[in-house]
Design a protein around this motif. Structure first.
Motif, mmCIF file in Angstrom:
data_model
loop_
_atom_site.group_PDB
_atom_site.id
_atom_site.type_symbol
_atom_site.label_atom_id
_atom_site.label_comp_id
_atom_site.label_asym_id
_atom_site.label_seq_id
_atom_site.Cartn_x
_atom_site.Cartn_y
_atom_site.Cartn_z
ATOM 1 N N ASP A 194 51.226 46.342 49.159
ATOM 2 C CA ASP A 194 50.144 46.147 50.120
ATOM 3 C C ASP A 194 48.992 45.359 49.502
ATOM 4 O O ASP A 194 47.854 45.444 49.960
ATOM 5 C CB ASP A 194 49.641 47.485 50.642
ATOM 6 C CG ASP A 194 49.131 48.401 49.535
ATOM 7 O OD1 ASP A 194 49.261 48.030 48.347
ATOM 8 O OD2 ASP A 194 48.606 49.488 49.848
ATOM 9 N N ASP A 196 48.757 42.122 49.440
ATOM 10 C CA ASP A 196 48.801 40.756 49.953
ATOM 11 C C ASP A 196 47.382 40.233 50.196
ATOM 12 O O ASP A 196 46.466 40.987 50.521
ATOM 13 C CB ASP A 196 49.616 40.680 51.251
ATOM 14 C CG ASP A 196 49.174 41.698 52.292
ATOM 15 O OD1 ASP A 196 49.078 42.884 51.942
ATOM 16 O OD2 ASP A 196 48.916 41.296 53.440
ATOM 17 N N ASP A 279 53.876 33.488 57.140
ATOM 18 C CA ASP A 279 54.119 34.336 55.977
ATOM 19 C C ASP A 279 55.563 34.102 55.560
ATOM 20 O O ASP A 279 56.501 34.413 56.314
ATOM 21 C CB ASP A 279 53.916 35.821 56.313
ATOM 22 C CG ASP A 279 52.454 36.223 56.288
ATOM 23 O OD1 ASP A 279 51.621 35.447 55.780
ATOM 24 O OD2 ASP A 279 52.135 37.324 56.792
ATOM 25 N N SER A 316 55.237 34.447 49.038
ATOM 26 C CA SER A 316 55.581 35.352 47.952
ATOM 27 C C SER A 316 56.977 34.991 47.469
ATOM 28 O O SER A 316 57.820 34.555 48.268
ATOM 29 C CB SER A 316 55.549 36.820 48.416
ATOM 30 O OG SER A 316 55.910 37.691 47.357
ATOM 31 N N LEU A 330 52.085 38.117 48.414
ATOM 32 C CA LEU A 330 51.782 37.111 49.434
ATOM 33 C C LEU A 330 50.413 36.518 49.170
ATOM 34 O O LEU A 330 49.397 37.219 49.214
ATOM 35 C CB LEU A 330 51.815 37.738 50.828
ATOM 36 C CG LEU A 330 53.174 37.863 51.513
ATOM 37 C CD1 LEU A 330 53.058 38.679 52.791
ATOM 38 C CD2 LEU A 330 53.771 36.489 51.813
ATOM 39 N N ARG A 370 53.002 44.738 53.846
ATOM 40 C CA ARG A 370 51.797 43.902 53.876
ATOM 41 C C ARG A 370 50.728 44.491 54.799
ATOM 42 O O ARG A 370 51.024 45.012 55.872
ATOM 43 C CB ARG A 370 52.152 42.478 54.310
ATOM 44 C CG ARG A 370 52.870 42.415 55.636
ATOM 45 C CD ARG A 370 53.326 41.025 56.033
ATOM 46 N NE ARG A 370 54.231 41.109 57.171
ATOM 47 C CZ ARG A 370 54.517 40.110 57.988
ATOM 48 N NH1 ARG A 370 53.968 38.929 57.800
ATOM 49 N NH2 ARG A 370 55.348 40.278 58.986
ATOM 50 N N LYS A 373 48.989 40.200 58.584
ATOM 51 C CA LYS A 373 50.147 39.462 59.078
ATOM 52 C C LYS A 373 49.725 38.129 59.673
ATOM 53 O O LYS A 373 48.816 38.077 60.509
ATOM 54 C CB LYS A 373 50.894 40.273 60.149
ATOM 55 C CG LYS A 373 51.603 41.508 59.624
ATOM 56 C CD LYS A 373 52.396 42.200 60.727
ATOM 57 C CE LYS A 373 53.102 43.436 60.200
ATOM 58 N NZ LYS A 373 53.889 44.116 61.264
#
Length: 726
Positions: A194, A196, A279, A316, A330, A370, A373
């Motif tokens: 998490d 990102d 993404d 990523s 990411l 993530r 988004k």
């Protein structure tokens, strides 16, 4: 006098150094070098550019010396010993922060990169200090290639050119030699992905505010084009017609081109406009069989992808061999993000086995964990091998293998509860597990491409990226409604797209998902037309589309303007036959033959498989569209013929036939372009969008900086099957 003696002593020391290093040039000679060297020096990398496996922390064994998968550039260590602090070519200090890249040879001796490049270019291939013969040499610059000079290190050539051009451009903007890789390159992976980077909300708000002024009930970029075609224009009143076929044709809005800001200045400019940010997670095979040219080509292809992602897109990278590791979370592809992504990709080395399932699971975790988004999400998976850690059915009937058990449940879109993130799988070479990769792509709603020729990998990635960067429609659902009270839906032929019919068969639904700009879809619906003596004209169907605008996030409800009708004359007379319906029937017939032939081949009946394809070719040749010289029919025949040749014997089928057929099935079932084999004509004859074609052209143009330098796709060398240690 003292000054003269000091000068004399310095000159004596210099002459001794020159004699000891007789293979080298004087520092002054470096300034009068060839144009190729001048251009290389002009684009000199800063010390922050890190291109060696030793710099990465991908979870694989890190060598202290460059490997064939690296370019040989190392970030100078802050605690360098004094014996290694002087370049023995120019006798100047090698200090971090002076804007000089450092080359460290496999014998562990270091030099200024621009100094040793000049030395190697003039024919010296041994260490100036210990006289060890080098196997890996500093690469020559792109200008040398354009002047016809041979590259001295064929193994590492894929690590420079386009990739190095981007690195030079990015590092010029922030030449900070003391800059190190971000901490996440070295830190252990978190339990939850998490971390990102925050999406570009400012971009999102700006785009939405600017678009809201122009949003209509149809679409801010134009409405979906919907057309319906009955197989014939009239049916006599006194006659019935079972399985009457209607074609529903959709075409996505045109959309507008987007410039990532990283395009080559020599290429035609691309207009800047809004599009949906992406993404993207790339899951890359770094097993031992990817060593050498394969890994170099993969790095080049990733360099192209990174260069064409914009500052609002996030990337990523997952690398897998025996294990899998996330190289970085990411991150937005700003100037800094691009540079760090390029550094991470070029740090890859190849070793170990092939654990595709582990790599894919980690890639899916990046998407599921993530915090933020972007509107478009996708996973790209590339492998050249078979999953030796999770698949025990090698040599058995692949069509019966339980591949779905290896895949994360979160990518399953069949029940509508999955992540809805497609996995676009790329099988590289003759030894990959095409059945597994096709299963992955099919289950997730992605595509499977077969990269047979070495030089096509960048084009294949370019085509895929061209689509992902042009999404104009999301969550598209097509609703088909019977208008006349006596009509009921029969079948809905929509390939891999999920369909459903209401209990009374008056309504039908097709879940299409995302559409790229100008992408087309064709679906065939059948109904039974009864006898009807009471009307001269019968209304049949109306079509409505529901979807979401990926930029404005608004729902759009678009209905076809006219209801489809046919004439009901008293007697049989002249009527119009739809060529469009015949063409799509031929496409579906060919796809069904491919699936049947593949099933026969997996049972070991190659003769039966070839016979199925031959029967289909004969049937196609007798259709109306074939007799009129329809190009789609000609292309289908050529594709079926190619498949026959790739089923000529078991060895050919195992090395390329299976992958070629599965890629074709993926393309036809999703009506989306895939890369296949090494022929441009059979790659995606009717599904490639203009934006995808444009991106492939850019890929081919950027090869060595000259379109003419690149071998054509037809001339590209194919892989041959060879055993690889895993």
């Amino acid at each position: 006098m003292l000054r003269s003696d000091r000068t004399s002593r310095m000159g004596s020391k210099w002459r001794k150094a020159k004699n000891a290093l007789s293979c080298l040039q004087l520092p002054g000679e470096l300034e009068d070098d060839s144009p190729g060297q001048s251009s290389l020096s002009a684009g000199r990398l800063s010390g922050s550019v890190l291109l060696s496996p030793a710099a990465g922390s991908s979870g694989y064994s890190m060598s202290k010396t460059p490997t064939p998968s690296s370019s040989g550039l190392l970030l100078p260590k802050q605690s360098s010993k004094s014996s290694k602090s002087t370049c023995t070519i120019c006798l100047n200090t090698m200090k971090p922060g002076n804007g000089h890249a450092i080359f460290t040879a496999e014998c562990s001796h270091s030099f200024h990169f621009h100094c040793i490049t000049s030395n190697v270019k003039h024919g010296n291939q041994i260490c100036p200090i210990c006289r060890a013969k080098w196997k890996e040499l500093p690469f020559q610059g792109p200008s040398d290639l354009l002047h016809g000079r041979a590259r001295m290190n064929a193994v590492t050539w894929g690590a420079d050119d386009d990739l190095m051009t981007v690195l030079r451009r990015q590092s010029t903007a922030r030449a900070d030699g003391s800059r190190r890789l971000p901490s996440f390159f070295h830190a252990p992976e978190p339990d939850v992905f998490d971390d990102d980077e925050l999406v570009d909300h400012q971009h999102e708000i700006t785009e939405k505010e600017s678009l809201n002024e122009h949003v209509t009930d149809s679409h801010s970029l134009g409405a979906i084009e919907v057309k319906t075609h009955p197989e014939v224009s009239a049916v006599p009143r006194s006659a019935s017609h079972n399985n009457f076929t209607i074609l529903i044709h959709l075409k996505a809005p045109t959309g507008q081109r987007y410039d990532s800001g990283g395009n080559d200045p020599n290429l035609p400019p691309v207009s800047q406009s809004s599009r949906a940010p992406v993404d993207l997670v790339t899951v890359l095979d770094a097993s031992g069989s990817m060593s050498g040219t394969k890994l170099a080509l993969l790095k080049r292809a990733m360099g192209f992808v990174i260069q064409h992602l914009g500052p609002s897109d996030r990337l990523s990278v997952i690398a897998f061999s025996s294990i899998a590791r996330r190289l970085f979370p990411l991150r937005r592809m700003t100037d800094t993000g691009r540079l760090e992504a390029l550094q991470a990709v070029n740090s890859l080395i190849s070793n170990g086995g092939t654990n595709i399932a582990e790599g894919l699971k980690k890639g899916v975790r990046v998407m599921t964990d993530r915090k933020w988004k972007n509107p478009v999400g996708s996973i790209i998976l590339l492998s050249d091998g078979q999953d030796t850690y999770n698949v025990s059915s090698i040599g058995q009937d692949r069509s019966q293998s339980n591949y779905p058990s290896l895949l994360p449940d979160s990518i399953n879109r069949s029940d509508g509860t999955g992540l809805q993130v497609p996995v676009h799988a790329f099988g590289f070479g003759a030894d990959h597990d095409s059945a597994l990769m096709h299963s992955i792509s099919e289950r997730s709603g992605g595509t499977f491409s077969f990269i047979e020729a070495e030089s096509v990998i960048q084009d294949a990635f370019a085509q895929c990226i061209g689509g992902l960067l042009s999404v104009v429609v999301q969550e598209l659902q097509v609703r088909v409604e019977c208008v006349h009270q006596a009509l009921h839906l029969g079948s809905i032929k929509a390939g891999s797209y999920k369909t459903s019919v209401s209990p009374y068969a008056r309504l039908g639904f097709i879940d299409v998902g995302d559409l790229y700009a100008e992408e087309e879809r064709n679906f065939l619906v059948t109904i039974d037309i009864p006898v009807d003596e009471s009307c001269n004209e019968m209304p049949l169907l109306k079509v409505r589309c529901f979807y979401r605008d990926p930029i404005t996030k608004e729902s759009v409800n678009f209905e076809e303007a006219d209801v489809l009708k046919i004439q009901r004359p008293e007697k049989t007379g002249d009527f119009v036959v739809s060529m469009e319906v015949h063409r799509q029937r031929n496409r579906l017939r060919a796809a069904e033959a491919m699936a049947e032939a593949r099933a026969a081949a997996e049972r070991g009946d190659l003769a039966g498989a070839v016979s199925v394809l031959e029967c289909c070719r004969k049937a196609l040749s007798e259709t109306i569209s074939a007799q009129t010289g329809d190009q789609l029919c000609i292309a289908l025949d050529a594709e079926l013929k190619e498949m026959q040749e790739r089923m000529s014997n078991r060895r050919v089928y195992e090395s390329s036939g299976r992958a070629y057929v599965l890629s074709g099935l993926s393309s036809h079932s999703s009506q989306r372009a895939t890369s296949r084999g090494n022929s441009a004509e059979t790659t995606s004859f009717s599904y490639q969008t203009p934006f995808m074609a444009d991106m492939v052209t850019r890929s081919q143009t950027m090869f060595f900086g000259s379109p003419s330098s690149r071998p054509s796709l037809r001339q590209a060398r194919s892989f041959t099957a060879r055993p690889q240690p895993r």
